[in-house]
Design a protein around this motif. Structure first.
Motif, PDB file in Angstrom:
ATOM      1  N   LYS A  92       0.823  -1.208   0.000  1.00  0.00           N
ATOM      2  CA  LYS A  92       0.000   0.000   0.000  1.00  0.00           C
ATOM      3  C   LYS A  92       0.860   1.261   0.000  1.00  0.00           C
ATOM      4  CE  LYS A  92      -3.959   2.195   2.276  1.00  0.00           C
ATOM      5  NZ  LYS A  92      -3.372   3.561   2.203  1.00  0.00           N
ATOM      6  N   ASP A  93       1.920   1.271   0.828  1.00  0.00           N
ATOM      7  CA  ASP A  93       2.805   2.438   0.863  1.00  0.00           C
ATOM      8  C   ASP A  93       3.415   2.697  -0.515  1.00  0.00           C
ATOM      9  OD1 ASP A  93       2.308   2.829   3.522  1.00  0.00           O
ATOM     10  OD2 ASP A  93       4.146   1.853   4.229  1.00  0.00           O
TER      11      ASP A  93
ATOM     12  N   ASP B 261       0.615   3.873  -3.034  1.00  0.00           N
ATOM     13  CA  ASP B 261       0.195   5.232  -2.673  1.00  0.00           C
ATOM     14  C   ASP B 261       1.237   6.259  -3.120  1.00  0.00           C
ATOM     15  OD1 ASP B 261      -2.115   4.276  -1.577  1.00  0.00           O
ATOM     16  OD2 ASP B 261      -1.494   4.521   0.517  1.00  0.00           O
TER      17      ASP B 261
END
Length: 510
Positions: free
Chosen positions: A98-99, A102
């Protein structure tokens, strides 16, 4: 009496047998056998015939698979995967993925403000090292294949002349154990064996380099070549975290900076439609022009006795794979290096403009990446040795300076317009003198405009000069008709092609 295994001796262990056959390549072969569930050093010795046949079948599978091609893709894949995971390659956690995705999403927003090139439009991905290998290895195999073909064919040609008489007819090669030759069956022809062994050797080298790269890269575009067929953007969180470890900048900034670089690369490769084919065609031209100096190669292997395992080991260790680069080849390599520098320079400049307002450590991160790319890593050095291709954009600073100058003079639209056509791409002279690039480009564009105007005049006049005909269709000489260019005819400026403007001669150098 020496304990070293002598040519013609019966192998006392599996390790002796493989080293007698393959010399320096034995270590890689044994690693491959271990990956298939066989540990040669643990089998004891001397090997019994049944086990020997089984092990030789594994070696034969690696060295002589039909359709392996100039680079044994199976060997390259297996070696690359082994190298990729040699320092650990855990599956990514949901938070890591996710990091990364994103950061790639934010990168697109920042780039929208500083470049007219739109987002690439692909999927944002987070990969571990093994996934990077799987996705990019086909391109590395393709890059190495032409060189591998030339070298393997040349080596086979030279060694065929060195073989004892009768060997080509299937007789045993002196010094090789009879059980080995019997087990290798379908590759008894030493010339064919050399080709296939060369394929395996190149496969090992490509796999080693790709696997090492997988531990160094941050995304899919670090080396400046388009390694993916899709417009996806990628980050490797494990490598990003290792790079950030020990830096003064927090990992969030490091990740975001690298994400902007990745997204900028992707935009360039996606929306400059000729760039991918341009880069790959440079590599292809280099490969197509490869010549192997057979006399020099023969001099290196002239005294090799195929019964001497030490001589064979030296021959297959890479010393015979010397490439003779012609002046034309050197020019092609310079073209590749210049184009890679321009790609890196544009990405460097765009990334700096996009990140400076948002990241406190943007300047030191930019400098660190510059040094890293200019120096190159061990994997890039391996590829340079393997296929003679330099993947380091040595002149990326000069290229970034050029793009910055154009941006100040013509804005981001003018900077990005440099990629409009490959014929107007800056060259080495422009990197030597970035401040004079715009003047030289204006002169080149004026010359192109003059050529276009001249062509328009020629073809425009031809279209307007249809000869008149009478009712029977015969030409009527001397008849003035509107639109014809007759001597003495007073034609208005509005009817004349625009290239007849008398001021055209003063437009500057042709």
């Amino acid at each position: 009496m020496s304990d070293q295994h002598q040519p013609g001796d019966t192998p006392q262990s599996w390790e002796d047998m493989l080293r007698s056959m393959l010399g320096d390549g034995a270590d890689d072969v044994m690693a491959e056998m271990r990956a298939r569930g066989i540990d040669p050093t643990a089998l004891g010795g001397p090997p019994d015939p049944m086990m020997m046949q089984y092990a030789l079948a594994q070696v034969q599978k690696m060295l002589s698979a039909e359709g392996a091609g100039p680079v044994n893709a199976d060997v390259a894949h297996d070696v690359a995967r082994q190298v990729a995971v040699s320092e650990g390659d855990p599956s990514l956690t949901g938070r890591q993925a996710k990091d990364a995705t994103d950061a790639l999403a934010v990168a697109e927003l920042w780039l929208d403000a500083v470049t007219d090139l739109p987002p690439a439009g692909g999927t944002r991905r987070a990969w571990n090292r093994s996934e990077w290998v799987e996705a990019t290895l086909p391109v590395w195999n393709e890059l190495a294949a032409p060189v591998a073909t030339s070298v393997s064919e040349a080596l086979a040609t030279v060694l065929r002349d060195q073989l004892p008489e009768g060997v080509d007819d299937g007789e045993a090669v002196p010094g090789m154990p009879a059980g080995v030759l019997h087990g290798l069956g379908g590759i008894l022809d030493p010339t064919q064996m050399m080709r296939r062994l060369g394929s395996a050797v190149f496969g090992m080298q490509v796999g080693q380099a790709a696997g090492t790269l997988s531990r160094e890269v941050f995304g899919a575009t670090d080396v400046g070549l388009p390694l993916l067929d899709s417009p996806d953007t990628v980050l490797l969180p494990t490598n990003v975290a290792r790079f950030a470890d020990g830096l003064d900048a927090p990992i969030e900034e490091v990740r975001q900076f690298l994400a902007v670089r990745e997204a900028a690369h992707a935009r360039l490769f996606t929306h400059v439609p000729w760039l991918r084919s341009h880069l790959l065609s440079i590599v292809e031209r280099y490969a197509r022009g490869i010549t192997i100096d057979l006399d020099a190669l023969e001099a290196q292997v002239r005294d090799i006795d195929l019964s001497d395992s030490d001589a064979l080991r030296s021959a297959l260790s890479g010393g015979v794979f010397g490439l003779q680069n012609t002046d034309e080849q050197k020019a092609v390599l310079l073209n590749l290096e210049t184009t890679l520098a321009l790609v890196e320079g544009w990405v460097d400049e765009v990334t700096a403009v996009a990140t400076l307002p948002h990241l406190p450590h943007a300047i030191p991160l930019r400098e660190m990446i510059r040094r890293r790319r200019a120096a190159g890593g061990p994997a890039e050095q391996t590829f340079s040795t393997l296929v003679g291709l330099e993947l380091r954009p040595r002149r990326s600073r000069d290229a970034a300076t050029l793009f910055a100058i154009v941006s100040r003079a013509q804005g981001q639209a003018g900077r990005d317009a440099i990629w409009d056509h490959p014929d107007l791409l800056p060259g080495t002279l422009d990197l030597d003198d970035p401040s004079g690039y715009l003047v030289r480009r204006e002169a080149a564009e004026a010359e192109h405009a003059d050529v276009d105007a001249a062509l328009k005049e020629i073809f425009g006049s031809a279209e307007d000069a249809e000869p008149p005909t009478d009712q029977s269709g015969t030409d009527q000489p001397g008849t003035d008709q509107p639109g014809t260019d007759q001597p003495g005819t007073d034609q208005s400026d509005a009817d004349r092609p625009e290239a007849d403007d008398p001021t055209d001669e003063d437009r500057g150098p042709r």
